[in-house]
Design a protein around this motif. Structure first.
Motif, PDB file in Angstrom:
ATOM      1  N   LYS A   1      46.606  -2.794 -36.829  1.00  0.00           N
ATOM      2  CA  LYS A   1      46.784  -3.730 -35.710  1.00  0.00           C
ATOM      3  C   LYS A   1      47.911  -4.715 -36.002  1.00  0.00           C
ATOM      4  O   LYS A   1      48.767  -4.964 -35.129  1.00  0.00           O
ATOM      5  N   TYR A   2      47.951  -5.274 -37.222  1.00  0.00           N
ATOM      6  CA  TYR A   2      49.005  -6.230 -37.558  1.00  0.00           C
ATOM      7  C   TYR A   2      50.371  -5.545 -37.641  1.00  0.00           C
ATOM      8  O   TYR A   2      51.396  -6.155 -37.295  1.00  0.00           O
ATOM      9  N   LYS A   3      50.417  -4.306 -38.109  1.00  0.00           N
ATOM     10  CA  LYS A   3      51.682  -3.564 -38.121  1.00  0.00           C
ATOM     11  C   LYS A   3      52.219  -3.386 -36.709  1.00  0.00           C
ATOM     12  O   LYS A   3      53.421  -3.511 -36.459  1.00  0.00           O
ATOM     13  N   ARG A   4      51.307  -3.062 -35.798  1.00  0.00           N
ATOM     14  CA  ARG A   4      51.723  -2.853 -34.402  1.00  0.00           C
ATOM     15  C   ARG A   4      52.270  -4.147 -33.814  1.00  0.00           C
ATOM     16  O   ARG A   4      53.305  -4.151 -33.117  1.00  0.00           O
ATOM     17  N   TRP A   5      51.618  -5.261 -34.087  1.00  0.00           N
ATOM     18  CA  TRP A   5      52.083  -6.546 -33.564  1.00  0.00           C
ATOM     19  C   TRP A   5      53.429  -6.942 -34.176  1.00  0.00           C
ATOM     20  O   TRP A   5      54.255  -7.548 -33.485  1.00  0.00           O
ATOM     21  N   HIS A   6      53.634  -6.625 -35.448  1.00  0.00           N
ATOM     22  CA  HIS A   6      54.897  -6.984 -36.094  1.00  0.00           C
ATOM     23  C   HIS A   6      56.089  -6.182 -35.548  1.00  0.00           C
ATOM     24  O   HIS A   6      57.241  -6.521 -35.847  1.00  0.00           O
ATOM     25  N   ALA A   7      55.818  -5.141 -34.789  1.00  0.00           N
ATOM     26  CA  ALA A   7      56.898  -4.323 -34.226  1.00  0.00           C
ATOM     27  C   ALA A   7      57.146  -4.617 -32.750  1.00  0.00           C
ATOM     28  O   ALA A   7      57.951  -3.927 -32.122  1.00  0.00           O
ATOM     29  N   ILE A   8      56.470  -5.632 -32.193  1.00  0.00           N
ATOM     30  CA  ILE A   8      56.624  -5.982 -30.781  1.00  0.00           C
ATOM     31  C   ILE A   8      57.268  -7.359 -30.686  1.00  0.00           C
ATOM     32  O   ILE A   8      56.783  -8.312 -31.301  1.00  0.00           O
TER      33      ILE A   8
END
Length: 400
Positions: free
Chosen positions: A364-371
């Motif tokens: 989840k945090y990886k996904r947020w760091h890419a947005i």
């Protein structure tokens, strides 16, 4: 040799090179031309020879990984010069035809330039050569592998790849030896391998382990942070900021800025990746948040520039030519955002591997760091989460 002198020589070599006339001409800034040309050439030759002598003089005393580290650092710092040299070399060559009468003049112009560039490349490879010799003598790598790495360090372009691979290769056995240092048998073997150091009165047995560790400079933290803040400084030295506002400080030329920020971005990502296993997740998350906040004005200006260019999409009669810059601006801004997330990605991976956070939370945090936009919120939440978990673990340890 003094630790301070060993560290100062490569740094002085880099600083002197970029303080001379060629770098000032390249970046279009008179502030770089602080050393007269003749003195600059003399200092450059002297420091180059001193670095070569220092590298080969440290073969028996310096750690193999430290030698490889300085070799990689020099390669990364001089990468903008080498890339521009290739471009200049190609441009000069394209101005001449292949007619026989033009070949002598072309050869006379290109040969000194090529020789000087290659000599500079060999000087930056000296620490790599020393690391290869030390690793071969310690039987960390085989003689055949040492020959291959020496050959790669003498070939342009391949030398940078060889420096990265050599550092990663030498870092693995060094880290494994550190993890097993508490075992008696492993300590005995490590002490036997360190006996040549005692010949100069610097024996490991004469000092407590804590003093030995305190004498070292924490390169796993210093190198990625230096590269990251060079990336931040380069971002503000050109590009969108200078297009919207006229800065009062020296800036990079528009044709040099993309190359310079690309090099700094690559250095930041590489050094963060290779150092994450020796840094705490909370520390990685903290610096990731600091870098995000440092570039927040840059991204706000980029958003204004994007809205300005987007207006040309709805110009009367169809999109104006300025609108075709919009995709490149968006792609460049997103790439810069991903680079600023490198510390965050490293913190997430490190925390997941240590089982501080679950794999689902890590995804989840990886996904947020890419947005875009969500990456800043994710950086804040990640740091607060890791700080809270560290505090809880410390409180539990104190109660126990």
């Amino acid at each position: 040799m003094s630790k301070i002198l060993r560290v100062t020589l490569p740094i002085a070599f880099i600083v002197v090179f970029y303080a001379g006339e060629p770098a000032g001409t390249l970046f279009g800034c008179r502030a770089f031309n602080v050393i007269p040309p003749l003195m600059w050439l003399l200092l450059l030759v002297t420091l180059g020879a001193a670095n070569a002598a220092s590298a080969f003089g440290l073969v028996r005393t310096e750690r193999t990984r430290d030698l490889a580290f300085w070799g990689l650092t020099l390669k990364v710092c001089f990468l903008p010069i080498f890339l521009v040299s290739l471009v200049v070399f190609a441009l000069i060559g394209s101005q001449f035809s292949l007619r026989p009468e033009a070949l002598p003049l072309e050869f006379a112009l290109l040969t000194p330039y090529a020789v000087l560039s290659y000599a500079l490349m060999i000087v930056t490879s000296c620490y790599g050569f020393a690391a290869i010799i030390r690793a071969r003598d310690e039987q960390v790598i085989s003689p055949e592998t040492a020959k291959n790495y020496k050959r790669w360090h003498a070939i342009p372009i391949a030398d940078l790849v060889a420096s990265i691979r050599l550092y990663l290769l030498l870092r693995r056995p060094d880290r494994a030896a550190g993890d097993n240092a508490q075992d008696a048998n492993q300590f005995s073997r490590a002490y036997s391998a360190a006996q040549p150091v005692s010949r100069i009165g610097n024996s490991v047995a004469d000092r407590p382990p804590t003093a030995h560790r305190a004498a070292r400079i924490p390169w796993p933290a210093v190198a990625p942070l230096t590269a990251s803040f060079c990336f931040v400084a380069t971002a503000y030295a050109g590009g969108p900021l200078t297009m919207v506002f006229y800065p009062p400080y020296p800036t990079l030329r528009i044709d040099v800025w993309p190359l310079a920020i690309l090099v700094c971005a690559a250095a930041s990502v590489v050094y963060t990746h290779i150092s994450r296993d020796r840094r705490k997740p909370r520390e990685l998350a903290f610096w990731g948040l600091v870098i995000k906040l440092s570039l927040l004005p840059f991204f706000l200006i980029t958003c204004l520039l994007t809205f300005f260019l987007g207006a040309y999409l709805f110009a009367p009669g169809g999109p104006a030519p300025q609108a075709f810059i919009l995709p490149f601006a968006l792609l460049g801004a997103y790439a810069i955002m991903i680079v600023t997330s490198s510390h965050g990605f490293a913190a997430i991976i490190r925390a997941r591997d240590e089982q501080v956070i679950s794999p689902e939370t890590a995804k989840k945090y990886k996904r947020w760091h890419a947005i875009p936009i969500a990456d800043l919120v994710a950086s804040i939440r990640l740091y607060l989460l890791l700080r809270r978990l560290d505090s809880s673990a410390l409180a539990s340890a104190q109660d126990a």
